[in-house]
Design an enzyme around this catalytic site. Structure first.
Site, mmCIF file in Angstrom:
data_model
loop_
_atom_site.group_PDB
_atom_site.id
_atom_site.type_symbol
_atom_site.label_atom_id
_atom_site.label_comp_id
_atom_site.label_asym_id
_atom_site.label_seq_id
_atom_site.Cartn_x
_atom_site.Cartn_y
_atom_site.Cartn_z
ATOM 1 N N ASN A 110 -51.505 -47.705 19.891
ATOM 2 C CA ASN A 110 -50.975 -46.698 20.946
ATOM 3 C C ASN A 110 -51.092 -44.976 20.408
ATOM 4 O OD1 ASN A 110 -48.542 -49.075 20.809
ATOM 5 N ND2 ASN A 110 -49.729 -48.636 22.452
ATOM 6 N N GLU A 174 -51.069 -44.887 27.063
ATOM 7 C CA GLU A 174 -50.686 -45.751 25.968
ATOM 8 C C GLU A 174 -51.774 -45.735 25.009
ATOM 9 O OE1 GLU A 174 -47.401 -47.303 25.496
ATOM 10 O OE2 GLU A 174 -46.769 -45.649 27.097
ATOM 11 N N HIS A 250 -48.328 -53.913 27.528
ATOM 12 C CA HIS A 250 -49.432 -53.578 27.211
ATOM 13 C C HIS A 250 -50.451 -54.460 27.508
ATOM 14 C CE1 HIS A 250 -47.555 -50.580 24.123
ATOM 15 N NE2 HIS A 250 -47.921 -49.868 25.063
ATOM 16 N N CYS A 369 -51.779 -54.231 17.727
ATOM 17 C CA CYS A 369 -50.968 -53.129 17.883
ATOM 18 C C CYS A 369 -51.215 -52.177 16.635
ATOM 19 C CB CYS A 369 -49.565 -53.518 18.332
ATOM 20 S SG CYS A 369 -49.311 -54.444 19.279
HETATM 21 O O1 SUG Z 1 -44.135 -49.403 22.054
HETATM 22 N N1 SUG Z 1 -42.105 -51.171 19.741
HETATM 23 C C1 SUG Z 1 -43.554 -50.702 20.236
HETATM 24 C C2 SUG Z 1 -44.476 -51.744 19.931
HETATM 25 C C3 SUG Z 1 -45.757 -51.189 20.257
HETATM 26 C C4 SUG Z 1 -46.779 -52.496 20.419
HETATM 27 N N2 SUG Z 1 -48.200 -51.759 20.612
HETATM 28 C C5 SUG Z 1 -49.137 -52.444 21.414
HETATM 29 N N3 SUG Z 1 -49.185 -53.389 22.174
HETATM 30 N N4 SUG Z 1 -50.310 -51.888 21.276
HETATM 31 C C6 SUG Z 1 -43.417 -50.468 21.655
HETATM 32 O O2 SUG Z 1 -42.930 -50.896 22.471
HETATM 33 C C7 SUG Z 1 -39.771 -50.866 19.180
HETATM 34 C C8 SUG Z 1 -38.875 -49.758 18.378
HETATM 35 C C9 SUG Z 1 -37.513 -50.171 18.257
HETATM 36 O O3 SUG Z 1 -37.274 -50.740 19.272
HETATM 37 O O4 SUG Z 1 -36.873 -50.105 17.083
HETATM 38 C C10 SUG Z 1 -41.191 -50.202 19.795
HETATM 39 O O5 SUG Z 1 -41.308 -49.018 19.792
#
Ligand code: SUG
Length: 446
Positions: A110, A174, A250, A369
């Site tokens: 991201n 994203e 995503h 990710c």
């Molecule tokens: O943006 N989790 C991230 C995970 C990102 C995953 N990235 C991809 N799929 N490329 C999000 O949702 C959780 C943070 C928290 O809850 O403390 C968080 O931001």
């Protein structure tokens, strides 16, 4: 130096915690307020990087962001010295403080969208940091992301760094989580595949009903314009809105590509046949391998829990492809069975390697990710900051740094402790020396 696709993994920052900040991301909500283990999280990430490097791949690391983001807290009206700002925020709005403490920059898929030079009009590698507008804790990342990217890819004759898109949900972007690229050799021209979740201006188009669609077509098209891509080398596809409502926040939670392979779930896209036909048409003579996983074999629920598609498909030095999967995929019978069958089927994917990134997984971040892919021609590879490459020595140096600075455990209440800020700044200041980044953090620039 060879032509490569280099993965840049996000180093997990010292304040890794579970704050339940990502509505629409099932793991983040399920683990909200749980006890996190920052040291273990960073070590797991480093082992993942080392595993890829040991497989013969070029592996890099991107520095985490400075947290808490004191500048944002001040902008929101908290005053005094840093400790006072934290105390006041902890008392009046602990959720806001947690958001400003998130180590979410670890998920470098991201961080940005990257277009390799073979695809762009000016023949340079283009980077656009993602604005991540849909989640407050992530929307505070793009400026520092831009600085870290510039310090990592720091040759203006080779790399072009754009500003992030306007900070509004109409241009919700994203980054590479909703972008993949098909090609034969990484250095050859390819087709860039942008997957979006909704149309921002034309609201008559399909969109999810429950969870947010973070990426808009307007954002995807703007990035393609900035990067000098054209109609012949881009495909824009609508993600199936129903799967977003089932936790696929995503595209990289439901499909993944590598070279001429697209590995995707039957329900991933809104108009699958049309999308696949367009990709193949634009790839011309290069035959695509479309590997479709049917719902009958793996349900959306199993895909989301196991992160079957948040795997990395990599090309090994011998030309065979391998899947890097989280250990959660082993724990799910349907997915484990599917993967066992996949590697003996007639596809380029010949092996699966399971890795433990549980600390990240519990926040909804799987192997894919954690990495930003950058396809580089040989001369571009030589222009990358060499100190960001994972070698045997760098791995040891970074582990020693983690061991010295990171806490074993962190609970949400610990975020009120101003010592965490000083510990984190001390660690990151040292990291910029290890990675030769110069000054990239606000506390270094003041
Ligand atoms: O943006 N989790 C991230 C995970 C990102 C995953 N990235 C991809 N799929 N490329 C999000 O949702 C959780 C943070 C928290 O809850 O403390 C968080 O931001």
């Amino acid at each position: 130096m060879p032509n490569v696709e280099m993965n840049f993994d996000g180093l997990v920052g010292p304040t890794h915690n579970y704050a339940g900040l990502s509505y629409g991301n099932v793991a983040s909500l399920n683990n909200a307020k749980g006890l996190s283990h920052p040291k273990q999280a960073a070590q797991q990430g480093l082992i993942k990087m080392k595993t890829l490097a040991d497989l013969g791949l070029f592996q890099g690391v991107l520095a985490p962001q400075a947290r808490p983001d004191i500048g944002v807290l001040r902008r929101l009206g908290f005053t005094g010295n840093d400790a006072q700002v934290i105390n006041k925020a902890a008392k009046s709005d602990p959720l806001l403080l947690a958001a400003c403490y998130s180590a979410s920059s670890m998920w470098t898929a991201n961080a940005a969208t990257v277009s390799p030079s073979a695809d762009t009009a000016d023949g340079k590698v283009h980077f656009t940091p993602a604005n991540l507008t849909n989640k407050f804790h992530r929307s505070i990342e793009p400026q520092s992301t831009g600085r870290v990217l510039q310090a990592t890819f720091n040759d203006p004759t080779t790399f072009v760094h754009h500003n992030h898109l306007p900070e509004n949900d109409h241009f919700g972007d994203e980054g590479a989580a909703n972008h993949t690229r098909f090609c034969l050799g990484y250095e050859q021209p390819g087709v860039e595949f942008f997957v979006y979740g909704r149309h921002a201006f034309d609201t008559s188009k399909p969109a999810p009903k429950k969870f947010p669609a973070r990426q808009t077509i307007e954002a995807s098209k703007a990035v393609a314009r900035l990067h000098g891509l054209n109609d012949a080398n881009t495909v824009f596809a609508l993600q199936n809105p129903d799967v977003i409502d089932q936790g696929v926040f995503h595209n990289d939670v439901i499909s993944v590509g590598n070279q001429n392979v697209l590995f995707y779930h039957e329900q991933a896209f809104a108009q699958t046949e049309h999308v696949l036909a367009e990709i193949q048409r634009k790839m011309g003579d290069i035959p695509m391998h479309f590997i479709q996983v049917p719902t009958a074999a793996v349900s959306i629920d199993d895909a989301v829990k196991s992160y079957l598609f948040n795997t990395q498909i990599i090309t090994l030095p011998n030309g065979e492809m391998a899947i890097i999967a989280p250990t959660e995929a082993l724990e799910n019978l349907a997915v484990k069975t599917y993967l066992n069958e996949l590697i003996s089927a007639d596809t380029p994917i010949k092996q699966v390697k399971y890795i433990d990134v549980k600390q990240s997984m519990q926040n909804g971040g799987g192997p894919a990710c954690l990495r930003l892919r950058v396809a580089l021609k040989a001369h571009e590879l030589s222009a990358v900051n060499p100190h960001t490459r994972i070698t045997e020595d760098k791995f040891i140096e970074l582990n020693t740094w983690v061991e010295k600075h990171y806490r074993d455990e962190l609970k949400i209440a610990d975020l009120a402790d101003p010592h965490l800020l000083t510990e984190s700044q001390t660690a990151l200041d040292e990291l910029t020396q290890i990675l030769h980044l110069g000054s990239v953090y606000p506390f270094q620039l003041e």
